[in-house]
Design an enzyme around this catalytic site. Structure first.
Site, PDB file in Angstrom:
ATOM      1  CE  LYS A 105      -0.081  -2.394   3.944  1.00 21.90           C
ATOM      2  NZ  LYS A 105      -0.539  -3.758   4.094  1.00 21.90           N
ATOM      3  CE  LYS A 205      -3.629  -1.363   5.333  1.00 18.15           C
ATOM      4  NZ  LYS A 205      -3.705  -1.872   6.721  1.00 18.15           N
TER       5      LYS A 205
END
Lengths: 448, 448
Positions: A105, A205
């Site tokens: 991420k 995220k």
């Protein structure tokens, strides 16, 4: 159909989990994929440990660079992590026409624009289900399952470490530092927990989810990030008394003026399903204009849950290999060549975010204090939703040091207001002589 | 790329919702799909009403048969419902090489084997996200997102009407009949609510999910179906006191001996997230060997939530149109030409299901009754997990008519046992002279 051949870069926890699940569920996975999936080569600096994990049937090398250009490899799984070598390897794999699966991420939130553009040029897939909320198929749900919707907001508990810590603080009435220590002993928190407890991991995220939801570029640098290190027990308890739970929430919201992109501790009504998400579990709520509110819940980390997402991406790729790139799902949900007339909406600065607030002030227990504070709020156009005043004897548990005068805790919930407006009012309240110590301010979301 | 052209059969609630969402979010949907989606023709027996909904730009016909063979139509959306004409139209559309989108769970649960086989022969897609749990992308999650997993069980609240009724019974302490009436007035229940309250609708849906999860054919005829019409208020209250909620659950479970496929009222631990799913909302829990427990929550019915799922299927089809059929996701998750060596596991008869139980017996308040009952259970090898005895004065609220002797309610939770074994023991207990009236038996699932 021939088996698809994988080069796996980095065989730590998630890599080993991926190898094991692929092996254990080989038959079912190939019956679903319509073909076999072979890990052909594993690259890891620790070739010795890699060999122990994969046994003798799989080639092991120590140089990941040698894998990304090999003509016998169809897909590269990048599980090295970080922004450095991982970026270089992902770009090299794309350049040599390979599909990429990654759980990284941080890499995508920061370098996603470059990486997805390179993939689009070469017509390959960069899949990253494992990068957000572990085994929960939230990327697929948001990008494909909710494709009909104008997404209004996404809000998620997307960091298991901090949710574990907050759950323990509430359940056991412990302080942040005590729970952090315990989480480290249990393996729920890293030795250096900064990325988790400061909200950075959650911000990576929610940055990815905001891009999928609203068709904007990944803009981690524009995200507002506030962790949980400054949270105090009394606020968790007061929030409870007012019917709320405190969670570290990633929020991406579409407004008329732009997109809100933020991570911070947040009061959520206790009656919302997401408020009951405890321990290291993750959950993401998506509000779409057609579907209404939907929620996705599961394990957000760990070897096999993350492997579940990595393999789902592999199967998607195995199915589409050989098909024209036009048959692929766009990496960030929207097609580059179907841009709307207007530019994508900007990410708003935090002062332009509109939300509601919890504030707690330790005040001198004397007449007129409440009136002064509430009129400062009223002057700024901020209306009060709820108010709680706790007598001095009830708050002695929480007082730091000895109180030199009678004190009381004043807790106020506000209605929605612009953050800039709220900050200005807060500054004035903070300067009142009757306000003792720093005011605590926590944002609040109704999520309805 | 050219727009994909749709023939919409049946423009009732969901059809109108689909038309409206496609129109409202036209720009965003086409930016995601990479091409436009045009409803080219709408067929409805009530052509007048159809015309009012779609305006003058869309062709309206009253004969659906004329649409399914038209060469200018790429995809047929079947929203007529039922097993009759809908089956005929879907098969005709497949036969003429069109992809099909349907929300018709009854049709697929009963005739799915025929329909999916026909689609596989012609290389077209039959998509049915809207058939299970409305707007929740559960078919996609289970079929693609969790593809790496050996699914252990699926359990869901997949009928909004019954969940609304059970929520109201609990919240307001009302009887089934009173709440049903209210649900009908609010539009949550149909004038003839049989399909919902008898569990048939939920059984259609869990049948579809069982096929996706375990690679078995759709076998609605093998599902055990028990509705909520025999539920009584006191049991909801006793369950609560024991830490459980009662929900109508669809359960599909893989065991060593076969697949359990059943719908019935079920005690669930109150602490599970799914136990907090209230009102007309739906939620499905999936337990996979790699991912662990995941949950999917949202609106299971209604015009726009269902339209959200219909359009997601349309976009999947729009993306894959023109690609080889090998690039498609198999209708029931598994490829027909990749059968395992052994035959698919059978659906178990209900007497071979293993679960735990709640039982309530109204008994004469005299010495020895408890001992007699518990020893009958022990003789059958059934162990008791918890026991609650309520004195007569506490239960007078619930007694039907006048009690002629002192009575008490005896509530027992058992550990897991085979249903056949439990039924045999229950029969013996029922025949005891000290047991007054019919014993209530409700199944219990821990869902951990």
């Amino acid at each position: 159909m021939t088996n698809i051949r994988i080069g796996l870069l980095g065989i730590g926890t998630v890599g080993a989990g991926t190898f094991q699940v692929l092996k254990r569920n080989q038959q079912e996975i190939s019956r679903r994929a319509g073909r076999g999936i072979d890990i052909a080569v594993v690259a890891d600096l620790n070739a010795e440990r890699a060999r122990q994990i994969v046994g003798d049937d799989v080639e092991v090398v120590s140089d990941a660079r040698s894998v990304v250009a090999r003509p016998d490899i169809d897909v590269v799984i990048e599980l090295i992590g970080g922004y450095g070598i991982a970026r270089e390897l992902v770009l090299a794999a794309i350049e040599s026409g390979k599909h990429v699966v990654t759980a990284n991420k941080a890499l995508l939130a920061v370098h996603g624009t470059e990486i997805f553009a390179a993939a689009a040029r070469k017509g390959v897939i960069v899949a990253y289900e494992a990068a957000v909320a572990g085994g929960i198929p939230i990327v697929k749900a948001l990008r494909e399952g909710l494709v009909a919707n104008r997404v209004q907001w996404v809000a998620g508990i997307i960091n298991g470490t901090t949710n574990f810590i907050l759950s323990e603080m509430r359940d056991k009435g412990l302080d942040f530092q005590a729970v952090l220590k315990q989480a480290q002993q249990l393996g729920y928190a890293e030795a250096d927990p900064t990325f988790d407890i400061e909200g950075i991991d959650a911000a990576h995220k929610i940055t990815l989810l905001s891009a999928i939801a609203f068709g904007i570029p990944v803009q981690f640098d524009k995200a507002y990030v506030e962790g949980i290190t400054a949270l105090h027990r009394p606020d968790i308890r007061y929030a409870e008394q007012l019917g709320y739970r405190i969670k570290l929430l990633g929020v991406a919201k579409r407004t008329e003026r732009g997109v809100e992109l933020r991570v911070h501790p947040t009061l959520i009504p206790a009656k919302r399903l997401i408020a009951s998400v405890e321990g290291a579990m993750n959950a993401v709520v998506v509000k779409g204009d057609a579907v209404g509110t939907t929620l996705y819940y599961g394990q957000g980390a760990g070897a096999e849950p993350t492997a579940s997402a990595v393999i789902a991406d592999l199967v998607d790729i195995a199915r589409l290999q050989g098909a024209d790139a036009s048959h692929q799902v766009p990496a960030l949900a929207y097609h580059h060549d179907c841009q709307p007339a207007e530019a994508p909406p900007p990410v708003l600065p935090m002062e332009d975010v509109v939300t509601s607030y919890y504030l707690r002030a330790r005040v001198a227990d004397q007449a007129g204090v409440l009136a002064t504070i509430t009129s400062l709020l009223a002057d700024a156009g901020i209306s009060v939703d709820a108010l709680l005043q706790r007598e001095a004897d009830e708050v002695t548990d929480f007082s730091e040091g000895q109180a030199s005068q009678p004190q009381t805790d004043l807790i106020i919930l506000t209605h929605e207001t612009r953050e800039g407006t709220f900050n200005a009012a807060l500054e004035k309240i903070q300067q009142l002589p009757s306000v003792l110590g720093s005011i605590v301010r926590i944002r609040k979301e109704e999520l309805d």
